[in-house]
Design a protein around this motif. Structure first.
Motif, short mmCIF file in Angstrom:
data_model
loop_
_atom_site.label_atom_id
_atom_site.label_comp_id
_atom_site.label_asym_id
_atom_site.label_seq_id
_atom_site.Cartn_x
_atom_site.Cartn_y
_atom_site.Cartn_z
N ALA A 1 2.23 1.75 -3.44
CA ALA A 1 1.20 2.27 -4.36
C ALA A 1 0.96 3.76 -4.16
O ALA A 1 0.58 4.46 -5.11
N LYS A 2 1.18 4.29 -2.96
CA LYS A 2 0.95 5.71 -2.68
C LYS A 2 2.00 6.62 -3.32
O LYS A 2 1.80 7.83 -3.41
N MET A 3 3.15 6.04 -3.73
CA MET A 3 4.22 6.83 -4.37
C MET A 3 4.71 7.95 -3.46
O MET A 3 4.90 9.09 -3.90
N GLU A 4 4.93 7.62 -2.18
CA GLU A 4 5.48 8.57 -1.22
C GLU A 4 6.76 7.98 -0.64
O GLU A 4 7.17 6.87 -1.00
N TRP A 5 7.42 8.70 0.29
CA TRP A 5 8.71 8.26 0.82
C TRP A 5 8.67 6.89 1.49
O TRP A 5 9.59 6.08 1.25
N GLY B 1 0.82 -1.21 0.00
CA GLY B 1 0.00 0.00 0.00
C GLY B 1 0.86 1.26 0.00
O GLY B 1 0.55 2.22 -0.71
N ASP B 2 1.93 1.23 0.79
CA ASP B 2 2.85 2.37 0.80
C ASP B 2 3.53 2.55 -0.55
O ASP B 2 3.74 3.68 -1.00
N GLY C 1 6.88 4.42 0.68
CA GLY C 1 6.81 3.50 -0.45
C GLY C 1 8.14 3.41 -1.19
O GLY C 1 8.53 2.34 -1.66
N GLN C 2 8.84 4.54 -1.29
CA GLN C 2 10.15 4.53 -1.94
C GLN C 2 11.10 3.64 -1.15
O GLN C 2 11.85 2.85 -1.72
#
Length: 114
Positions: free
Chosen positions: A39-43, A36-37, A45-46
């Motif tokens: 998929a959010k394309m935020e830090w 999920g992180d 998730g990175q």
């Protein structure tokens, strides 16, 4: 080799204790949060994508080291499930099996002998 083995044992212990605390506080719902992180394309998730890439690299190396045998593929998939503690345990065992020979640890017995 002694310092390397101590590093491996430290990683196993630290990540193991950290994991026990997180699981006791939050349960085993890792995968939906992890992906999920991403998929959010935020830090967060990175970081997860970077970690997933390291898992892929480690799993591929273990499989290659075992010549993509059935056992090697199984050991490689264990890298995905076990992460750093599993890979550190694998390396610790390999270091003793190779009597500390870094070439054999990295390449496996057959390739190191060639």
């Amino acid at each position: 080799m002694t310092l390397f083995r101590l590093l491996l044992l430290t990683i196993i212990a630290v990540v193991g204790v950290y994991t026990v605390i997180v699981v006791s506080n939050h349960g085993l719902g890792l995968l939906p949060i992890f992906f999920g992180d991403i998929a959010k394309m935020e830090w967060p998730g990175q970081f997860n994508m970077d970690f997933f890439s390291f898992l892929t690299l480690g799993a591929t190396w273990v499989m290659w080291r075992h010549h993509f045998s059935l056992a090697g593929i199984a050991l490689g998939f264990c890298v995905f499930a076990g992460g750093a503690p599993y890979l550190c345990t694998y390396l610790l065992v390999a270091s003793f099996q190779a009597n500390g020979d870094a070439k054999e640890i990295l390449l496996g017995k057959k390739r190191a002998a060639a």
